[in-house]
Design a protein around this motif. Structure first.
Motif, mmCIF file in Angstrom:
data_model
loop_
_atom_site.group_PDB
_atom_site.id
_atom_site.type_symbol
_atom_site.label_atom_id
_atom_site.label_comp_id
_atom_site.label_asym_id
_atom_site.label_seq_id
_atom_site.Cartn_x
_atom_site.Cartn_y
_atom_site.Cartn_z
ATOM 1 N N LEU A 289 0.827 -1.181 0.042
ATOM 2 C CA LEU A 289 -0.159 0.059 -0.090
ATOM 3 C C LEU A 289 0.925 1.265 0.063
ATOM 4 O O LEU A 289 0.348 2.417 -0.594
ATOM 5 N N SER A 290 2.100 1.232 0.550
ATOM 6 C CA SER A 290 2.796 2.538 0.654
ATOM 7 C C SER A 290 3.595 2.851 -0.437
ATOM 8 O O SER A 290 4.126 3.775 -0.576
ATOM 9 N N ARG A 291 3.642 1.615 -1.520
ATOM 10 C CA ARG A 291 4.283 1.945 -2.945
ATOM 11 C C ARG A 291 3.597 2.616 -3.853
ATOM 12 O O ARG A 291 4.405 2.912 -4.851
ATOM 13 N N ALA A 292 2.514 2.834 -3.812
ATOM 14 C CA ALA A 292 1.565 3.689 -4.684
ATOM 15 C C ALA A 292 0.647 4.372 -3.953
ATOM 16 O O ALA A 292 0.123 4.030 -3.162
ATOM 17 N N GLU A 293 0.258 5.510 -4.693
ATOM 18 C CA GLU A 293 -0.527 6.494 -4.465
ATOM 19 C C GLU A 293 -2.111 5.970 -4.823
ATOM 20 O O GLU A 293 -2.096 5.398 -5.739
ATOM 21 N N PRO A 294 -3.121 5.995 -4.062
ATOM 22 C CA PRO A 294 -4.357 5.541 -4.520
ATOM 23 C C PRO A 294 -4.789 6.475 -5.703
ATOM 24 O O PRO A 294 -4.728 7.740 -5.803
ATOM 25 N N ASP A 295 -5.786 5.889 -6.205
ATOM 26 C CA ASP A 295 -6.418 6.413 -7.565
ATOM 27 C C ASP A 295 -7.752 7.089 -7.183
ATOM 28 O O ASP A 295 -7.925 7.188 -5.827
ATOM 29 N N GLU A 296 -8.523 7.791 -8.011
ATOM 30 C CA GLU A 296 -9.673 8.470 -7.292
ATOM 31 C C GLU A 296 -10.877 7.560 -6.720
ATOM 32 O O GLU A 296 -11.496 7.862 -5.850
ATOM 33 N N ALA A 297 -10.786 6.291 -6.851
ATOM 34 C CA ALA A 297 -11.599 5.312 -6.180
ATOM 35 C C ALA A 297 -10.991 4.771 -5.048
ATOM 36 O O ALA A 297 -11.526 4.111 -4.365
ATOM 37 N N GLY A 298 -9.797 5.063 -4.511
ATOM 38 C CA GLY A 298 -8.885 4.763 -3.603
ATOM 39 C C GLY A 298 -8.231 3.591 -3.647
ATOM 40 O O GLY A 298 -7.541 2.994 -2.777
ATOM 41 N N PHE A 299 -8.061 2.805 -4.854
ATOM 42 C CA PHE A 299 -7.523 1.704 -5.242
ATOM 43 C C PHE A 299 -5.834 2.018 -5.273
ATOM 44 O O PHE A 299 -5.640 2.978 -6.132
ATOM 45 N N HIS A 300 -4.913 1.131 -4.865
ATOM 46 C CA HIS A 300 -3.358 1.535 -5.173
ATOM 47 C C HIS A 300 -3.008 0.349 -6.194
ATOM 48 O O HIS A 300 -2.933 -0.600 -6.005
ATOM 49 N N PRO A 301 -2.422 1.100 -7.319
ATOM 50 C CA PRO A 301 -2.060 0.308 -8.059
ATOM 51 C C PRO A 301 -0.681 -0.120 -7.993
ATOM 52 O O PRO A 301 0.072 0.394 -7.640
ATOM 53 N N VAL A 302 -0.180 -1.550 -7.974
ATOM 54 C CA VAL A 302 1.071 -2.094 -7.936
ATOM 55 C C VAL A 302 1.131 -3.195 -9.094
ATOM 56 O O VAL A 302 0.386 -3.714 -9.691
ATOM 57 N N ASP A 303 2.465 -3.220 -9.275
ATOM 58 C CA ASP A 303 2.945 -4.287 -10.346
ATOM 59 C C ASP A 303 3.355 -5.625 -9.438
ATOM 60 O O ASP A 303 3.348 -5.700 -8.523
ATOM 61 N N GLY A 304 3.154 -6.521 -10.667
ATOM 62 C CA GLY A 304 3.562 -8.085 -10.212
ATOM 63 C C GLY A 304 4.923 -7.928 -9.437
ATOM 64 O O GLY A 304 5.041 -8.770 -8.629
ATOM 65 N N ARG A 305 5.906 -7.305 -10.137
ATOM 66 C CA ARG A 305 7.120 -7.220 -9.250
ATOM 67 C C ARG A 305 7.144 -6.754 -8.083
ATOM 68 O O ARG A 305 7.955 -7.220 -7.290
ATOM 69 N N ASP A 306 6.203 -5.795 -7.931
ATOM 70 C CA ASP A 306 6.253 -5.282 -6.361
ATOM 71 C C ASP A 306 5.608 -6.364 -5.377
ATOM 72 O O ASP A 306 6.526 -6.475 -4.351
ATOM 73 N N VAL A 307 4.869 -6.964 -5.819
ATOM 74 C CA VAL A 307 4.394 -8.084 -4.937
ATOM 75 C C VAL A 307 5.520 -9.152 -4.946
ATOM 76 O O VAL A 307 5.789 -9.671 -3.751
ATOM 77 N N ALA A 308 6.112 -9.543 -5.925
ATOM 78 C CA ALA A 308 7.115 -10.910 -6.066
ATOM 79 C C ALA A 308 8.390 -10.135 -4.928
ATOM 80 O O ALA A 308 8.972 -10.868 -4.182
ATOM 81 N N GLU A 309 8.820 -8.799 -5.075
ATOM 82 C CA GLU A 309 9.992 -8.137 -4.283
ATOM 83 C C GLU A 309 9.437 -8.063 -2.959
ATOM 84 O O GLU A 309 10.437 -8.621 -2.047
ATOM 85 N N VAL A 310 8.300 -7.926 -2.540
ATOM 86 C CA VAL A 310 8.011 -7.796 -1.149
ATOM 87 C C VAL A 310 7.934 -9.205 -0.565
ATOM 88 O O VAL A 310 8.399 -9.460 0.558
ATOM 89 N N CYS A 311 7.269 -9.954 -1.279
ATOM 90 C CA CYS A 311 7.075 -11.463 -0.954
ATOM 91 C C CYS A 311 8.631 -12.135 -0.663
ATOM 92 O O CYS A 311 8.935 -12.865 0.522
ATOM 93 N N ARG A 312 9.555 -11.832 -1.420
ATOM 94 C CA ARG A 312 10.924 -12.335 -1.427
ATOM 95 C C ARG A 312 11.520 -11.643 -0.270
ATOM 96 O O ARG A 312 12.334 -12.279 0.658
ATOM 97 N N GLU A 313 11.409 -10.367 0.156
ATOM 98 C CA GLU A 313 12.212 -9.950 1.238
ATOM 99 C C GLU A 313 11.493 -10.345 2.587
ATOM 100 O O GLU A 313 12.462 -10.574 3.366
ATOM 101 N N LEU A 314 10.123 -10.750 2.579
ATOM 102 C CA LEU A 314 9.690 -11.221 3.703
ATOM 103 C C LEU A 314 10.269 -12.839 3.930
ATOM 104 O O LEU A 314 10.478 -13.247 5.142
ATOM 105 N N VAL A 315 10.362 -13.546 2.758
ATOM 106 C CA VAL A 315 10.906 -14.930 3.086
ATOM 107 C C VAL A 315 12.337 -14.913 3.577
ATOM 108 O O VAL A 315 12.896 -15.448 4.460
ATOM 109 N N GLU A 316 12.973 -13.843 2.893
ATOM 110 C CA GLU A 316 14.504 -13.935 3.138
ATOM 111 C C GLU A 316 14.698 -13.122 4.432
ATOM 112 O O GLU A 316 15.805 -13.621 5.221
ATOM 113 N N ALA A 317 14.013 -12.436 4.956
ATOM 114 C CA ALA A 317 14.024 -11.879 6.489
ATOM 115 C C ALA A 317 13.924 -12.828 7.556
ATOM 116 O O ALA A 317 14.284 -12.725 8.650
#
Length: 396
Positions: A289-317
């Motif tokens: 949620l912190s990686r992207a500002e919300p659009d007019e409807a309040g949704f936060h757009p993220v790329d699949g790469r963002d999801v993959a990176e955050v998941c990898r960081e959690l697993v490695e941590a």
């Protein structure tokens, strides 16, 4: 609106709410099936229940001593819903089996039924490949009807090997209750779905209330303008009604309404929940949620790469905190996390990206969901493929 319910005493009113919740979870309730012990209570309170569902949701409720059928219908198609054991081909075989059973009588040999189903498939233009996957789909459709009580294995079983015959008994009363839509009025499958999803006499109110009861997250942006306006005007009274009649809790926000069940009885997927996928999804939400500002409807757009990176960081941590499968198959973990968020209504694919629902802020700031090292259980090994009744079966 619910005069019969309002006249009930506290104990009877609580019992009606309990019955209503069971019917929402099990729209086809039968004696001998899950929660079937409540049928006597449902039959006793059938007038209040029928009025409740008709007035609040526009649903038709049929109650007999042996079964109860709630005619639920959605306001659209939700790819996250459905019977998990049935593939798209399994659903097709389910419809073909229902058609074959309609004129077959009360008992039939399984081999005869299979032959009739394949004949119905040919008549409907559905190709029968007759390979292992096709046979598994047909097996799954029959097992689903067994679980519903529509067919009973009188002699033999649908899980037997190909060398054994089986005698099946059909419950014609239940068979007639499986399909909710008005078959006689529909000219084709698309029209049947449309008619089954009709919102009833109170079009706007019923359509919105069905979404509140059936979906965990309702966004104003996803509603028709008149529906969004109606919900904004009635959100307080509707929240009280949801709790009074169905035991559900509604949380209203600027972007929409989140509905939850404190007892998790009506919850399709428990979240937060146990397991690596649920915990990673929970921990990933605040960062995403912190990686992207919300659009007019309040949704936060993220790329699949963002999801993959955050998941990898959690697993490695926390390498010792997760299942071995998650650490070894990162791509599958990312897919499972996104699928979970999609089923929860917290994420949706759009133009190659993912839109995170504003409802995801319910889990910010970051919660402490990391399990202790070594406490995460390994997923069970897949069960070996069992015998299918249709293995090596020749068309008859």
């Amino acid at each position: 609106m619910t005069a019969v319910f309002d006249e009930l005493g506290d104990i009877d009113a609580a019992n009606v709410v309990r019955c209503a919740r069971v019917l929402l979870r099990r729209p086809l309730l039968r004696a001998g099936g899950p929660d079937g012990d409540l049928l006597p209570m449902i039959y006793r309170h059938r007038a209040a229940l029928q009025e409740l569902f008709a007035a609040r949701l526009g649903y038709r409720l049929v109650v007999e001593r042996r079964f109860a059928r709630l005619g639920k219908s959605g306001a659209g198609q939700d790819p996250t819903r459905g019977e998990p054991a049935l593939t798209p081909r399994g659903h097709a075989y389910l419809a073909l089996t229902l058609a074959a059973l309609t004129g077959i009588g009360r008992q039939v040999l399984l081999s005869r039924l299979v032959s009739d189903v394949r004949a119905a498939a040919a008549e409907a233009g559905v190709a029968v490949v007759d390979d292992p996957a096709d046979r598994r789909a047909l097996t799954a459709a029959l097992r689903n009807l067994v679980s519903l009580g529509v067919i009973t294995e009188t002699e033999g079983t649908v899980a037997a090997d190909a060398g054994a015959e089986a005698l099946i008994t059909i419950d014609t009363d239940l068979l007639g209750q499986v399909v909710v839509g008005p078959l006689a009025e529909a000219a084709d499958p698309a029209e049947l779905v449309e008619l089954a999803a009709a919102s009833g006499p109170r079009d706007v109110a019923h359509a919105v209330r069905r979404k509140l009861v059936e979906d965990p997250v309702v966004h104003y942006a996803d509603l028709a303008p008149e529906q969004a306006r109606w919900l904004r005007e009635h959100r307080t009274t509707e929240a009280r009604a949801l709790e009074r009649y169905f035991g559900l809790v509604a949380e209203s926000r600027a972007e929409g309404v989140v509905v939850s069940d404190p007892e998790d009885y009506l919850t399709d997927v428990v979240f937060p929940g146990p397991g690596t996928v649920a915990r990673v999804a929970l921990l990933a939400l605040p960062e995403l949620l912190s990686r992207a500002e919300p659009d007019e409807a309040g949704f936060h757009p993220v790329d699949g790469r963002d999801v993959a990176e955050v998941c990898r960081e959690l697993v490695e941590a926390h390498p010792a905190a997760w299942s071995r499968q998650a650490a070894e198959d990162h791509q599958e973990l990312v897919r499972a996390v996104l699928e979970l968020l999609r089923r929860l209504g917290l994420a949706r694919p759009a133009d190659g990206r993912w839109l995170l629902s504003p409802a995801a802020h319910r889990w910010s700031p970051r919660p402490d969901a990391t399990p202790a090292p070594g406490k995460e259980p390994e997923p069970p090994a897949p069960e070996p493929a069992g015998w299918s009744l249709f293995d090596e079966m020749e068309d008859g």
